[in-house]
Design an enzyme around this catalytic site. Structure first.
Site, short mmCIF file in Angstrom:
data_model
loop_
_atom_site.label_atom_id
_atom_site.label_comp_id
_atom_site.label_asym_id
_atom_site.label_seq_id
_atom_site.Cartn_x
_atom_site.Cartn_y
_atom_site.Cartn_z
N ASP A 193 0.90 -0.92 -0.11
CA ASP A 193 -0.34 -0.25 -0.14
C ASP A 193 0.93 1.86 -0.21
OD1 ASP A 193 -2.70 1.46 -0.66
OD2 ASP A 193 -2.64 1.33 2.58
N LYS A 238 2.00 5.06 -1.49
CA LYS A 238 1.27 6.22 -1.26
C LYS A 238 1.74 6.83 -0.54
CE LYS A 238 -2.88 4.90 0.72
NZ LYS A 238 -4.53 4.68 0.13
N ASN A 290 0.77 7.06 2.89
CA ASN A 290 1.07 7.09 3.93
C ASN A 290 2.72 6.65 4.10
OD1 ASN A 290 -1.37 5.15 4.20
ND2 ASN A 290 -1.27 3.33 2.53
#
Length: 380
Positions: free
Chosen positions: A165, A167, A170
């Site tokens: 995840d 991106k 984050n």
């Protein structure tokens, strides 16, 4: 675990169940503790973000007077969406991670309604905020963040973890300007280095094409996501213009990337090699894939030991007035009254007990034991 879990309107999450879900491993280095923390041991100060299953808030621990980020997850919502396994896995992964570019978990505990994960408070905001403010990063700033991200992903991969995840939301900046990777809710621990995963998950602007094939994928998907992120840092928009109605297929990913005329040639080459559709031909593939990335000419002049030891002064340092300065967090959350999130009256009690969830680091445990001993002496 992130300090900001707000979902941006331009991004859409995909999440299906693994074909062969695995029970989380029993925590091998679980600390047997005498000090037990509860929600009542913290003073909630500000809301930092909100997600599908809970919220993240800034708290102060009463015993040591230190600031932390508290992630509060609603058990009833997790159960309704079959997210118990993912949540347990997040906690199990975080206690295993000790990397300078990844947020450190400090404690975890639960009650009848909620799960609580306590971690470092990272004050500089997320990369989404900073990228939105400047639109693009200059070469020096982008190279610095990318180098630290390469080391963070390399650390995870060498420990048989897939992040899944990557991106801007984050990736946090600490008070000095170093990156901290957060939110391991979609990450997965592999039993062996060549094991494949099958879950379709993540944010669609950053997911690798092989994830959509339902034939399994490996750690190389994180390098694809990194390529998408680097493109965004230099160009100021998504590498692949995907929205809710976009039909995901390989024609989309095979389109030639468009670069600004004056963009750095080494950056363009790095992005192009990271965004090769065939994972076996992609830069970063294989057990030593990170070493190939480090040797790319984009990183010429980088001393990787100095990066790891944080001996390089970050090109950008957040301007913070004090430890409670929240200028880099979304005001729609930080301006909310504290009473609106401390407890959710709609949450239902659940009998689901997360096994081996309680955790506290040795350093925090020792701090609290010292404070307790001093308090006991004063009482006498």
């Amino acid at each position: 675990m992130g300090c900001c879990v707000k979902k941006k309107k331009s991004q859409y999450l995909l999440n299906k169940t693994d074909k062969q879900p695995e029970e989380p491993e029993e925590e091998k280095d679980f600390i047997s503790i005498k000090v037990k923390l509860t929600y009542e041991d913290f003073i909630p100060l500000k809301l930092l973000g909100r997600g599908s299953y809970g919220q993240v808030c800034l708290v102060r621990m009463k015993l040591n007077n230190k600031l932390y980020a508290m992630k509060v997850l609603d058990k009833s919502l997790l159960k309704a969406k079959n997210q118990e396994l993912h949540t347990q896995s997040e906690r199990d992964l975080m206690v295993k991670i000790h990397c300078p570019f990844i947020v450190n978990i400090k404690s975890a505990f639960q009650d009848e309604k909620y799960l609580y994960i306590i971690s470092d408070f990272i004050q500089g905001g997320d990369l989404f905020y900073h990228l939105h403010q400047s639109h693009t990063f200059d070469f020096e700033r982008a190279q610095f963040y990318i180098a630290e991200l390469v080391l963070a992903l390399d650390y995870l991969h060498k420990n048989n973890m897939i992040y899944r995840d990557l991106k801007p939301e984050n990736i946090l900046l600490d008070a000095k300007g170093h990156i901290k990777l957060t939110d391991f809710g979609l990450s997965k621990m592999l039993n062996y280095s060549k094991e494949k995963a099958f879950t379709i998950c993540g944010t669609i602007q950053y997911i690798a094409p092989e994830m959509l094939m339902n034939k399994g994928y490996d750690k190389c998907i994180d390098w694809w996501s990194l390529g998408c992120l680097i493109y965004e840092m230099f160009v100021g928009k998504f590498a692949f213009q995907i929205n809710r109605n976009t039909k995901l297929n390989f024609e989309l990913y095979n389109k030639k990337l468009q670069f600004p005329r004056r963009m750095d040639e080494d950056a363009k080459d790095l992005i192009t090699q990271l965004l090769i559709v065939d994972p076996k031909k992609r830069l970063g593939y294989g057990n030593n894939g990170s070493e190939k990335i480090k040797k790319h000419r984009f990183f010429e002049g980088i001393n990787w030991d100095e990066i790891w030891n944080k001996q390089i002064i970050p090109p950008f340092e957040p301007e913070l007035d004090d430890e409670l300065d929240l200028k880099y967090f979304d005001s729609q959350f930080t301006d909310e009254p504290i009473e609106s999130f401390t407890k959710n009256p709609r949450s239902r009690e659940t009998s689901y007990e997360y096994k081996n969830f309680t955790y506290i680091t040795e350093s925090v445990k020792n701090e609290l034991l010292i404070v307790q001993e001093e308090n006991n002496k004063n009482d006498k």
